[in-house]
Structures are given as structure tokens and as C-alpha cells.
Write an enzyme that holds these catalytic residues in place. Sequence first.
Site, PDB file in Angstrom:
ATOM      1  N   LYS A   1      40.477  45.751  38.249  1.00  0.00           N
ATOM      2  CA  LYS A   1      39.168  45.077  38.191  1.00  0.00           C
ATOM      3  C   LYS A   1      38.556  45.204  39.591  1.00  0.00           C
ATOM      4  O   LYS A   1      38.546  44.252  40.369  1.00  0.00           O
ATOM      5  CB  LYS A   1      39.332  43.605  37.793  1.00  0.00           C
TER       6      LYS A   1
HETATM    7  N1  PMP Z   1      36.680  44.993  29.955  1.00  0.00           N
HETATM    8  C1  PMP Z   1      36.037  44.679  31.088  1.00  0.00           C
HETATM    9  C2  PMP Z   1      35.183  45.709  31.737  1.00  0.00           C
HETATM   10  C3  PMP Z   1      36.160  43.387  31.634  1.00  0.00           C
HETATM   11  O1  PMP Z   1      35.522  43.065  32.766  1.00  0.00           O
HETATM   12  C4  PMP Z   1      36.953  42.428  30.974  1.00  0.00           C
HETATM   13  C5  PMP Z   1      37.064  41.029  31.518  1.00  0.00           C
HETATM   14  N2  PMP Z   1      38.118  40.904  32.415  1.00  0.00           N
HETATM   15  C6  PMP Z   1      37.625  42.810  29.805  1.00  0.00           C
HETATM   16  C7  PMP Z   1      37.463  44.108  29.328  1.00  0.00           C
HETATM   17  C8  PMP Z   1      38.539  41.869  29.083  1.00  0.00           C
HETATM   18  O2  PMP Z   1      39.709  41.667  29.827  1.00  0.00           O
HETATM   19  P1  PMP Z   1      40.551  40.325  29.730  1.00  0.00           P
HETATM   20  O3  PMP Z   1      40.846  40.146  28.288  1.00  0.00           O
HETATM   21  O4  PMP Z   1      41.764  40.584  30.535  1.00  0.00           O
HETATM   22  O5  PMP Z   1      39.693  39.241  30.270  1.00  0.00           O
END
Ligand code: PMP
Length: 309
Positions: A156
Site C-alpha cells: 500500500k
Molecule cells: N484495493 C485497494 C487499492 C485498496 O486500497 C484496498 C484497501 N486497503 C483494498 C483493495 C482492500 O484491501 P483490504 O481488504 O485489505 O482493506
Amino acid sequence: MARGTHCWYNGKILPVEEAKISLFTHALHYGTGAFEGIRAYKNATGGAVFRLQEHMERFEESGKILGLKLNFDNAQLVQAVVDACKANKFEECYVRPILFIGDGPLGVNPGAEPPVDIAVLCWEWGSYLGDAGAGAKMKISSFVRPHVNSSMTKGKISGQYVNSVLAKREAIAGGFDEAILLDAEGYVTEGSGENLFIVKNGIIKTTPLNSILNGITRQTVMTYLKAEGHNVIESRFTRDELWCADEAFLSGTAAEITPIREIDLRLIGKGATAGKPGPITQKVQKDYAAIVRGQKTPEYARGWLTAIK
Ligand code: PMP
């Protein structure tokens, strides 16, 4: 949306006004940071953070992808999140750990061992997609997810989120709730901050890990669906396959499970129930809400809640 009054910053709990950063911060100029998005929920015995261990492992992997050495190990980072929630007396909140290259050399090259700062912020955050939580109006974005060797989507990484910000703002300005991005070859990837699932004739598909974030909610949903006897396929699909799905939903920490009502002005589903959340979507949404609050703890979900105490 109340913000926490305190944060964890490089090992200490501080009032947020005292946690300052320099204008010479490398990450401010080049996006050389990485973050996490985590939720804590209130359960019968107090607040608990959902899948904290997995979130902090992904946080460390984001640091590894950026080639950074963190001064705190997994156990310390896990504790930092608990301490930040506790300092704000939040039982239910959104938690934002962030690591970034701090004040040091200002060229693109930050040096072999750049200074890395880490903070954990908390705030109270309701449904991310607001009223759209009942069914989001989506648009395929004119922005494309970068090639797998341009954007390291297993992290991220802060700078990479400019792509999501552009897509999200374009969708909102056009009267939609959220954007869906295609990859450079034209296949569906994910929302600006959520992964994506579709259901067609009982078969559930989600996009493969190639150019998407390995979402922890996506992992949770896949584990849940498999345990419930469903088959989940990770495979690429096209925008018209998405339009013709019987059901579609988004998964993410902030968005939780959000049904998709329509995509590119086409209602999802058929007949009288078109545009309404389908049976699988409703089941996942309900059980996800119960699991994160400790109201339902199947065998596989043991250890997914870390008490704030
Ligand atoms: N894709 C992106 C681009 C994101 O920013 C997120 C949010 N973190 C997700 C998918 C979903 O990830 P998670 O379930 O770990 O929050």
C-alpha cells in the site's frame, strides 16, 4: 468523523498536534511511504482490532517493497495499534499506520539507509461509501491500473494512490460512488480502494492478484465462501462480463462488503431484483458484519480479533 486526539509516533504516544513532520520529508515530495487501513469493532467485551496481525505483516511487506528497514518489529507494530486505540479510548474506529522516508537527502535517491518514521493514527469512520453502502453506483474509470512492473500493488505505497485518487474523484464528479479500474490489457482489476467479486449462475469470481492489492477482506471473504461450500475462482474477466453478472460486490476494510447496484448505468442482475443486493452478497455482508464483531467465530476465524486492552 471524530479524529483521535492522540497518535503513536516512533514509539511514543503523543497528542496529535505535537507529532510534527518536516517539509524536507522525502515522502512528501516523492510518495515514498506506505500505509495500512484497519478497523476495530466493538464486541460483547470491548473493542477489538480485526486481523491486526495480517495487516501489520502487509505493512512490513510494504516497507520491504520500498527497500526500507523499519526500526520496529511485528510485535511492536501490533502493540502500537492497540496503544493508539487505547490512548483515544476508541472501541470502534479506523486505524491508519503509516511509514515514510523522513527528513534526509532530498534527491530521488534517499541514500542506502534512509530515515524511516512510523505513526499510527485513529479516527471514527462510518460506512466508507455512505448511503451507497446499500448498493454502489460504479463507473469504469478512464484511468488504468499501471503495468505490474510500474506499480507494486502488493504494497500500500503512498505515491501509488495518486492513481486511486484520480479515479475516485473522476467517478464522484461524474455522479458515481466509486470507480472500477481496468488493467493495461483491458481486464477488470478492482475499485479505487476495494477488491471486487462477481457471481454468475452460482459461480463466484474475483480478479487475480496480478495488479490488485491482496486485500485482507478479500482473503476473509474467500475463506468464508469456501467454508460455506462455494467455489471461488480467481480469474480475469472483462467489463461486459461484469455488467452481465447476477451479483457484484466490493470488499475492503473501509468499504466492508458493499453491494454493487449498477455499473456504467447498467443495473446488476435481472428482472424485478435488478439493482438489489443478491442472496450471496447479502449473506456475505451479514456474516462479515458478525465475524468482525465477534458475534460469529467459525474455526478459521479464531485469532482474528485482538482485544484493545
Ligand atoms: N484495493 C485497494 C487499492 C485498496 O486500497 C484496498 C484497501 N486497503 C483494498 C483493495 C482492500 O484491501 P483490504 O481488504 O485489505 O482493506
